[in-house]
Design a protein around this motif. Structure first.
Motif, PDB file in Angstrom:
ATOM      1  N   ALA A  80      19.661  -5.328   2.479  1.00 28.61           N
ATOM      2  CA  ALA A  80      19.718  -6.708   2.011  1.00 28.61           C
ATOM      3  C   ALA A  80      21.120  -7.079   1.569  1.00 28.61           C
ATOM      4  O   ALA A  80      21.981  -6.219   1.405  1.00 28.61           O
ATOM      5  CB  ALA A  80      18.754  -6.881   0.837  1.00 28.61           C
TER       6      ALA A  80
ATOM      7  N   GLN B 250      22.770  -9.873  -1.324  1.00 26.36           N
ATOM      8  CA  GLN B 250      22.498 -10.913  -2.312  1.00 26.36           C
ATOM      9  C   GLN B 250      23.793 -11.158  -3.065  1.00 26.36           C
ATOM     10  O   GLN B 250      24.041 -10.581  -4.099  1.00 26.36           O
ATOM     11  CB  GLN B 250      21.365 -10.452  -3.237  1.00 26.36           C
ATOM     12  CG  GLN B 250      20.644 -11.570  -3.962  1.00 26.36           C
ATOM     13  CD  GLN B 250      21.391 -12.051  -5.172  1.00 26.36           C
ATOM     14  OE1 GLN B 250      22.189 -12.986  -5.095  1.00 26.36           O
ATOM     15  NE2 GLN B 250      21.130 -11.452  -6.313  1.00 26.36           N
TER      16      GLN B 250
ATOM     17  N   PHE C  96      16.323  -7.852  -6.610  1.00 29.65           N
ATOM     18  CA  PHE C  96      17.442  -7.555  -5.718  1.00 29.65           C
ATOM     19  C   PHE C  96      18.725  -7.900  -6.455  1.00 29.65           C
ATOM     20  O   PHE C  96      19.019  -9.083  -6.673  1.00 29.65           O
ATOM     21  CB  PHE C  96      17.337  -8.371  -4.430  1.00 29.65           C
ATOM     22  CG  PHE C  96      16.233  -7.888  -3.530  1.00 29.65           C
ATOM     23  CD1 PHE C  96      16.505  -6.974  -2.534  1.00 29.65           C
ATOM     24  CD2 PHE C  96      14.931  -8.336  -3.703  1.00 29.65           C
ATOM     25  CE1 PHE C  96      15.483  -6.515  -1.712  1.00 29.65           C
ATOM     26  CE2 PHE C  96      13.915  -7.881  -2.895  1.00 29.65           C
ATOM     27  CZ  PHE C  96      14.189  -6.966  -1.896  1.00 29.65           C
TER      28      PHE C  96
ATOM     29  N   LEU D 152      18.218 -14.596  -0.609  1.00 27.14           N
ATOM     30  CA  LEU D 152      18.333 -13.194  -0.200  1.00 27.14           C
ATOM     31  C   LEU D 152      18.450 -13.136   1.320  1.00 27.14           C
ATOM     32  O   LEU D 152      17.778 -13.878   2.030  1.00 27.14           O
ATOM     33  CB  LEU D 152      17.073 -12.426  -0.632  1.00 27.14           C
ATOM     34  CG  LEU D 152      17.005 -10.943  -0.294  1.00 27.14           C
ATOM     35  CD1 LEU D 152      17.955 -10.154  -1.173  1.00 27.14           C
ATOM     36  CD2 LEU D 152      15.593 -10.410  -0.500  1.00 27.14           C
TER      37      LEU D 152
END
Lengths: 305, 920
Positions: B296, B298, B326, B483
């Motif tokens: 991911a 972020q 996150f 995200l």
């Protein structure tokens, strides 16, 4: 005689040919200068005698545009007078103050001088930086100047700095002066730097008694080229003021109060698509600029005498 | 280059706020908040069994019909229609309510409903319940150069179910309703139509905490499958805005976009609003314990983490999955889902599963709600003081706040306590002191100072307002939970996580390949097709928007016609291009005055020559074509239009006990009333008054100015007297003055509603719109005419492919193209990028709030537009000259107008001669 002149001509021709390398070196600049500056000027002068709406082919109308411009166009005469007021105030004042400031900061130590030169010159290079004046002169009662005056109790309703003819000219002149420390100023700084110190020493031996005498008899004469350059720049910019007034006061300004020749030209060229007429205006402006440049050159020759 | 990082506004927040304020229709008075409702019903309990309502027993009204669909019996619930359900078998208790519904094919718009209990709204949050739709992505298509083009989501018309919960995402669990045998539960549709298949009640069972969950599976062994799911291969999304993109910034992204564009990630700021969910499908070969690793990125929220709710096969595996964090970090990272104590292990049976990640505010939700309540309190205080002092209090004056409003002390004290509590709690959760703390600290300090010395309030009133505004913006931003996801891995619980590779040399060669590739990319074309006719269209707009239009053209226009389109991002140089003979075939997004300006010089092709022209004009409000007519021909089509509305602050009008003015006579009363409280009215313009007086701009289509008529002079007098006699401000910033309350009443274009939602969150729900005030005619009827202006698109006269260009314009102004355009622009750039489309069918489907839609529709009944005529530019310049002459220098109205009309007429005559038009 005949043979002589022939020979001379032949020699001359050979002369041009023998310098071909120099001409070759000149060519790039010449081509660009000719196509982008000289040619447009010639075309514009020609278009001044036509009716041309940009989208259709120009029609020859003789001197009609000029007759209309000089004898009938009331707004043009207003624009001329506005431009004159602006040019007469901002041109000389800007020019002289640029010279004096350059002279003053020339005395400072190099680091401080560089910093000051940058600060003073910065407004000119930063494009539309004068738009910050729009913020300052905002007509909103919460605008900077208005709210300050209101706080001090000087006014109780906002002043319309940019749309009330009473104030517009003052605002435009102020901003123009702020912007006048341009290339001319830089060239003055450079000219002052280039003066031979031994010349000044010799001068003081020869009886120069104060700084003013030094300035007039030694410094200015030895920086004539810069003075001339500065003068040309300041005249051109003084006559072609237009962007400032239209950006600050709108295009056109209230009752054409700060409408300049440049604005008038743009009004016809872009708003009304009357390119022939606009070209005539441009030609007039061009002529005025050339004449005043010649005058200034004559004046400058007197420097130091 | 990430193209989707533009600040996206919290659409749902805005929508929720508007809905909760506007769509109160079942009962007008304000219901309690859910928090209060939950407290009052807490004593009820003990239920264990749920129940489903019988469709045949339900009572329909307002146009709802029972229908038979392919999916079984259903109720077709149209806008404003209701269905009442009863549950005769149910025992008294607290239940969650689940709705089963399906969207109608080919109907756009959000699905929204209200839930009523026994004929009234039980709590405020019931006013805008969101029913999600379901979408799916097809395979990305490739253009002729091998670049993948992100497909558009297709809607899937399945019967869906939703447990009624907070539309704004402020609550993590569904709402609990107190229900017994006699309860009548009403479902009211407040937006787009949908089928309702049923309603069921079930007792709420909280998911077990993770430590109990893992105990239950203690004997299970680790699984063995290693599954990698690409983020872009999402099988289901709940909002069409959740986008899949190409990220070509790094070779470590899977799959990497080396030479051509490859769609390889999902998310960004298009996937950030609470409730938006993405679901992936995967298959396990062997039952066992697995862990989940997400690759991911972020880097959006400046220090704070964002949250996702994790659902396996549609339900929470354990309580903590309600909010998985996150963290904020630059660049991509692999996150194995877990908490401080370790990684979450999840038991998966052999077979197919789904994994859903849903945006949620997580633990912040509670603070957000409390902060919003505090903002309401602070706003109330501000308004009280403001009404006394105005926005710029006199520093020398003693306002005597202490004696006039002693109750303020208590209010400040309460605000102080609340703010401190929230700020302390926030620090406990986030663990970091970010720049956000400053907002709280400033406000706490200020409120404390005000509390100890009430007389210091007037001096600090304007900074107080901006502090409230900063807090409201902060709260608004908390609704955003952005995200990006590259891929998700399902891994054996005892295995290691394989990290993505992206060494220095790999990145170097990747960058170099991209650089080389940039020389051969063709930006203007999508196809190399030579058999089709190619037309050139100019799109003078920013890159993002033109990219959207280009994709739209490619997908919807060139794919099935015989025409290909070459687009250029050009603008402002039409004139030079026409002169040089290198003009395009068509230009879109032009100003209103341009078409006639070019047309009178013969540069445009008249559109009315096309046989289906009349048919096409039915798409628009007829007057929007008026500015494009010249000499009997029409030269352009409108593509976006303005509609002025009256914006007003409901809270201030309520507090003053004023009615919102509907005529100009009432405006005078309101202005007088407002001015006693240091407030102003704004946005009055000459055009509106002129047309409402029955005046016009020109005589006989531009032969001369009609400003010398009695109506025009009267209108001009009325207009200038607002400024000269009533002292309305000539120059002001509407947004700032509206939010501070200084200008609680003003006429503005309806798109301002969007900007207010976004830029002034602190007054969300405190304002509304109405059609503009009208002039009362002598026969008692009210003339509410407002002036509209449009953007235009046109065909050049020298075009060699006029027919094809006309086909293009027809497509571009069609409902489908315009709606897709505004939707995609909004999805990518945020709500504020919504287009004010001219196409009426498209306009009806754009998700404006209810009250905006109602007001716009009503205002559209009385719209007019100004003709463009040769020399017309002189009108506006001399109207403002005349205005200034009268307002600044006290000139006589009639004399001034007549003098300037003379100038206007001179110019008009001059131009008419130039174009060979009769001048008489």
């Amino acid at each position: 005689m005949n043979t002589l002149s022939k020979a001379a001509a032949g020699k001359k021709r050979r002369g041009i040919l023998s310098y071909w390398r120099d001409y070759l070196a000149l060519a790039p600049f010449f081509i660009i200068f000719f196509t982008l500056t000289v040619l447009p000027v010639i075309i514009s002068i020609c278009l001044g005698f036509t009716y041309y709406n940009i989208l259709e082919t120009p029609k020859f109308v003789g001197l009609n545009n000029y007759i209309q411009l000089i004898f009938h166009d009331k707004i043009f005469s207003k624009a001329v007078s506005n431009t004159m007021v602006l040019a007469v105030i901002t041109g000389p004042v800007g020019y002289i103050s640029a010279l004096i400031i350059a002279w003053m900061i020339n005395e400072l130590n190099p680091k401080l001088r560089t910093a000051l030169v940058f600060m003073i010159y910065a407004p000119t290079i930063s494009g539309n930086a004068y738009l910050i004046w729009q913020l300052l002169f905002s007509e909103d009662s919460h605008g900077y100047l208005n709210s300050m005056l209101k706080y001090l109790g000087i006014i109780d309703s906002p002043i319309y700095w940019l749309s009330d003819p009473k104030y517009m000219m003052t605002v435009v002149i102020t901003v123009s002066l702020w912007l006048s420390m341009g290339t001319g100023f830089l060239s003055f700084v450079a000219g002052l730097q280039g003066i031979n110190v031994s010349l000044l020493e010799a001068g003081s031996m020869d009886g120069i008694s104060n700084r003013w005498e030094e300035l007039w008899h030694l410094i200015l004469p030895s920086m004539k080229p810069q003075l001339l350059f500065g003068a040309v720049m300041s005249i051109t910019s003084a006559f072609s003021v237009g962007a400032i007034s239209s950006a600050l006061c709108g295009m056109p300004s209230t009752d054409y109060a700060v409408h300049t020749v440049m604005n008038h030209l743009n009004d016809y060229g872009t708003t009304r698509f009357q390119m022939g007429y606009a070209s005539a205006i441009a030609t007039m402006l061009f002529a005025v600029m050339i004449i005043s440049n010649k005058l200034i050159q004559k004046l400058l020759r007197k420097v130091g005498e | 280059m990430r193209r989707y990082v533009f600040k996206r506004v919290t659409a749902a927040v805005c929508a929720a706020a508007v809905l909760s304020a506007a769509l109160l229709t079942v009962s007008a008075e304000k219901a309690p908040s859910y928090r209060e409702y939950a407290e009052s019903t807490a004593a009820i309990g003990g239920n264990t069994k749920g129940a489903a309502a019988q469709l045949k027993d339900c009572v329909l009204s307002g146009g709802a019909q029972a229908v038979n669909t392919a999916d079984g019996e259903a109720i077709l619930l149209k806008t404003d229609s209701t269905a009442d359900f009863t549950f005769p078998e149910i025992e008294e208790g607290l239940y969650t309510v689940t709705l089963y519904y399906r969207a109608l094919e080919d109907s756009a718009g959000l699905l929204r409903c209200e839930i009523g209990i026994n004929g009234s709204i039980p709590f405020e949050e019931c006013r805008g319940i969101r029913l999600d739709r379901k979408y799916r992505y097809g395979k990305p298509q490739k253009d002729a150069y091998g670049n993948e083009i992100a497909p558009q989501p297709e809607e899937v018309y399945d019967v869906l179910s939703t447990a009624v919960s907070d539309a704004g995402g402020k609550r993590l669990d569904p709402f609990l309703f107190a229900v017994d045998k006699t309860t009548v539960l009403t479902v009211k549709n407040i937006n787009a139509d949908f089928y309702l298949y049923g309603v069921s009640l079930s007792p709420f069972a909280e998911a077990a905490p993770y430590k109990d969950y893992i105990k239950a599976y203690a004997s299970e062994r680790s699984g063995t499958d290693k599954i990698k799911i690409e983020g872009e291969d999402v099988s289901e999304i709940s909002d069409a805005g959740i986008g899949i993109f190409c990220d070509d910034s790094s070779p470590s992204i899977s799959p990497a976009a080396w030479k051509t564009k490859v769609i390889n990630i999902i998310g960004g700021e298009c996937w950030q609003t609470p409730g938006e969910a993405a679901t992936w499908e995967f298959k396990t070969e062997k039952s066992g314990m697995y862990k989940i690793s997400v690759r991911a990125r972020q880097d959006y929220t400046g220090g704070l983490f964002t949250n996702r709710k994790l659902l396996i096969d549609g339900s929470l595996p354990f309580k903590e999955a309600n909010a998985v964090r996150f963290p904020y970090k630059a660049g991509w990272y692999d996150l194995t889902l877990g908490n401080e104590d370790g990684v979450y292990c999840i038991y998966l049976e052999e077979g197919t599963h789904t994994l859903t990640l849903e945006c949620t505010m997580g633990e912040l939700a509670d603070f957000v709600e409390k902060t919003q309540e505090t903002i309401e309190l602070l706003n109330l205080i501000y308004r009280k003081v403001f009404m006394l002092t105005g926005s710029e209090p006199d520093s020398m004056r003693d306002y005597g706040i202490e004696s006039k409003m002693p109750e303020l002390k208590g209010s400040f004290k309460e605000a102080h306590t609340r703010l401190k509590e929230i700020s302390g709690g926030m620090n406990g959760i986030t663990g970091v002191k970010s720049s956000d703390n400053v907002i709280f600290e400033d406000l706490i300090r200020q409120v404390a100072a005000f509390e100890s010395d009430l007389e210091s309030v007037p001096a600090g009133i304007s900074s107080f307002q901006s502090n409230i505004s900063a807090l409201a913006t902060w709260v608004n931003n908390r609704y955003n939970q952005p995200l990006d996801i590259d891929y998700i891995q399902i891994l054996p619980s005892d295995g290691a996580v394989q990290r993505a590779q992206g060494g220095f040399f790999k990145r170097l060669s990747f960058g170099f390949t991209k650089f080389l590739g940039s020389f051969s990319s063709a930006y203007g074309r999508r196809q190399k097709d030579t058999e089709k006719t190619e037309i050139e269209v100019w799109i003078p707009t920013a890159r993002d928007t033109s990219e959207i239009i280009r994709n739209l053209i490619w997908e919807k226009f060139t794919s099935d016609g015989n025409i290909t389109v070459k687009t250029k991002m050009m603008g402002g140089s039409e004139l030079s291009a026409i002169v040089a003979g290198r003009q395009p075939d068509a230009i879109i997004m032009q100003t209103e005055s341009e078409p006639v300006n070019y047309a009178m010089r013969g540069a445009l092709y008249p559109l009315d020559g096309f046989s289906d022209f009349e048919e096409i004009t039915k798409r628009f409000v007829p007057v929007t074509l008026k500015p494009f007519r010249y000499n009997g021909h029409t030269y352009a089509l409108p593509e976006s239009m303005s509609v002025p509305l009256l914006f007003y602050r409901t809270d201030i009008f309520e507090e003053l006990g004023l009615d919102v003015p509907q005529t100009w006579n009432e405006i005078y009363d309101a202005v007088a009333e407002l001015q006693t409280k240091n407030m102003q009215f704004g946005g009055v313009d000459f055009n509106t008054l002129l047309y409402q007086h029955g005046g016009e701009y020109y005589r006989e289509h531009g032969k001369s100015s009609a400003f010398d008529t009695e109506q025009a002079i009267e209108a001009f007098g009325q207009w200038t007297s607002f400024f000269a006699d009533y002292g309305l401000p000539v120059s002001y910033n509407f947004l700032n003055r509206f939010r501070s309350g200084e200008m609680p009443l003003a006429i503005q274009d309806y798109t301002m509603a969007n900007q207010l939602e976004m830029l002034a969150p602190e007054i969300s729900g405190c304002w509304s719109v109405l059609p503009i005030p009208g002039t009362v005619n002598s026969d008692g009827t009210v003339n509410r005419t407002a002036l509209t202006s449009s953007k235009s698109c046109y065909i050049l006269a020298k075009s060699k492919h006029r027919k094809e260009a006309w086909e293009f314009l027809k497509w571009w102004t069609s409902a489908d193209a315009q709606l897709s355009f505004t939707t995609r622009r909004e999805n990518r750039l945020g709500t504020v990028a919504r287009v004010a489309v001219s196409n009426l069918e498209a306009l009806a489907a754009v998700p404006w709030s209810r009250e905006v839609v109602t007001a716009v529709r009503e205002q559209m009944q009385s719209l007019d537009a100004v003709e463009q005529v040769p020399g017309g530019y002189f009108t506006s310049r001399h109207v403002s000259n005349a205005f200034r002459q009268v307002v600044y220098h006290g000139g006589d109205v009639r004399e001034t107008v007549l003098e300037y009309v003379k100038y206007i007429n001179e110019e008009i005559t001059e131009r008419r001669k130039e174009f060979g038009l009769p001048t008489d």
